[in-house]
Scaffold this motif. Sequence first.
Motif, PDB file in Angstrom:
ATOM      1  N   TYR A 139      69.990  62.241  87.056  1.00  0.00           N
ATOM      2  CA  TYR A 139      68.844  62.063  86.156  1.00  0.00           C
ATOM      3  C   TYR A 139      68.131  63.398  85.967  1.00  0.00           C
ATOM      4  O   TYR A 139      68.345  64.350  86.728  1.00  0.00           O
ATOM      5  CB  TYR A 139      67.877  60.984  86.682  1.00  0.00           C
TER       6      TYR A 139
ATOM      7  N   SER B 226      73.467  57.679  96.487  1.00  0.00           N
ATOM      8  CA  SER B 226      72.546  56.646  96.938  1.00  0.00           C
ATOM      9  C   SER B 226      73.365  55.629  97.738  1.00  0.00           C
ATOM     10  O   SER B 226      74.412  55.174  97.270  1.00  0.00           O
ATOM     11  CB  SER B 226      71.916  56.004  95.693  1.00  0.00           C
TER      12      SER B 226
ATOM     13  N   GLY C 243      62.971  50.254  93.271  1.00  0.00           N
ATOM     14  CA  GLY C 243      62.996  50.204  91.809  1.00  0.00           C
ATOM     15  C   GLY C 243      61.835  50.992  91.227  1.00  0.00           C
ATOM     16  O   GLY C 243      60.782  51.136  91.859  1.00  0.00           O
TER      17      GLY C 243
ATOM     18  N   VAL D 162      69.120  58.379 100.304  1.00  0.00           N
ATOM     19  CA  VAL D 162      69.539  59.158  99.145  1.00  0.00           C
ATOM     20  C   VAL D 162      69.739  60.602  99.586  1.00  0.00           C
ATOM     21  O   VAL D 162      68.872  61.166 100.252  1.00  0.00           O
ATOM     22  CB  VAL D 162      68.459  59.083  98.034  1.00  0.00           C
TER      23      VAL D 162
HETATM   24  O1  LIG Z   1      63.642  55.419  94.274  1.00  0.00           O
HETATM   25  P1  LIG Z   1      63.955  54.002  94.698  1.00  0.00           P
HETATM   26  O2  LIG Z   1      63.619  53.011  93.640  1.00  0.00           O
HETATM   27  O3  LIG Z   1      63.419  53.662  96.023  1.00  0.00           O
HETATM   28  O4  LIG Z   1      65.497  53.870  94.860  1.00  0.00           O
HETATM   29  C1  LIG Z   1      66.350  54.859  95.155  1.00  0.00           C
HETATM   30  C2  LIG Z   1      67.133  55.089  93.935  1.00  0.00           C
HETATM   31  O5  LIG Z   1      66.496  56.108  93.212  1.00  0.00           O
HETATM   32  C3  LIG Z   1      67.430  57.064  92.931  1.00  0.00           C
HETATM   33  O6  LIG Z   1      67.381  57.995  93.920  1.00  0.00           O
HETATM   34  C4  LIG Z   1      67.218  57.879  91.737  1.00  0.00           C
HETATM   35  O7  LIG Z   1      66.731  57.139  90.694  1.00  0.00           O
HETATM   36  C5  LIG Z   1      68.683  56.225  92.917  1.00  0.00           C
HETATM   37  O8  LIG Z   1      69.833  56.828  92.904  1.00  0.00           O
HETATM   38  C6  LIG Z   1      68.511  55.397  94.109  1.00  0.00           C
HETATM   39  O9  LIG Z   1      69.373  54.298  94.136  1.00  0.00           O
END
Ligand SMILES: O=P(O)(O)OC[C@H]1O[C@](O)(CO)[C@@H](O)[C@@H]1O
Length: 202
Positions: free
Chosen positions: A160, A79, A95, A62
């Motif tokens: 977000y 992402s 997630g 990210v």
């Molecule tokens: O934070 P996680 O669940 O590991 O996944 C990364 C995801 O979180 C985010 O950075 C923000 O919610 C997403 O854009 C990205 O796909």
Amino acid sequence: MSSSPAFPALPVQLEPLAHHGMMRGGNGRYEKFLGDLAGLYRDGAAFEAALSRDDGTPVYWVESSTPEEGEGALTVGLSVLEAGSVGDEYFMTRGHLHRKADRGELYYGLSGNGVMLLESVEGDSHAVEINPGQAVHIPGHWVHRSVNVGKTRLATLFCYATDAGQDYEIIERAGGMKQLVVRDGEGWTTRPNPGHRGYRHV
Ligand SMILES: O=P(O)(O)OC[C@H]1O[C@](O)(CO)[C@@H](O)[C@@H]1O
């Protein structure tokens, strides 16, 4: 001499370069490697086999822009999730539910073919495709994960509220998300996760 941050925060020009897997103009980056994702996939033997073949490159990363903090501030980012699978489950992000659960999120598909898996604590599940040019607008109170169901990298632009925070433990305590996104011939389908204990009863 330390200088105070500018007020108001300065505008930022961002250039998401989906095919290069990067975003110019951001100020944050993190990566997740296969070795960081132990316990995420149901098939432990397939996970160990994938780990033994691992080339040491990230499964997802990210790149983000957070020019200010506090209520009302936005985080915008790119992402990028590689294509692949462990057992019959497609590569996915860990997630999370936002720690401030009422905070929503917007995803816009730039390249590749994905599915946003969305689950409420009450037990509803939705799997929404996200392809180039499609957006998924996630209201607050949804546990969310992205899944790459295609053959190429999935790149999405997201936005977000910076103060949303991320609660990953809610999924771990529940034994994983309620649904799995799995291979189905050349496509994908969802299948109930037999290990899921419910989000409320944890
Ligand atoms: O934070 P996680 O669940 O590991 O996944 C990364 C995801 O979180 C985010 O950075 C923000 O919610 C997403 O854009 C990205 O796909």
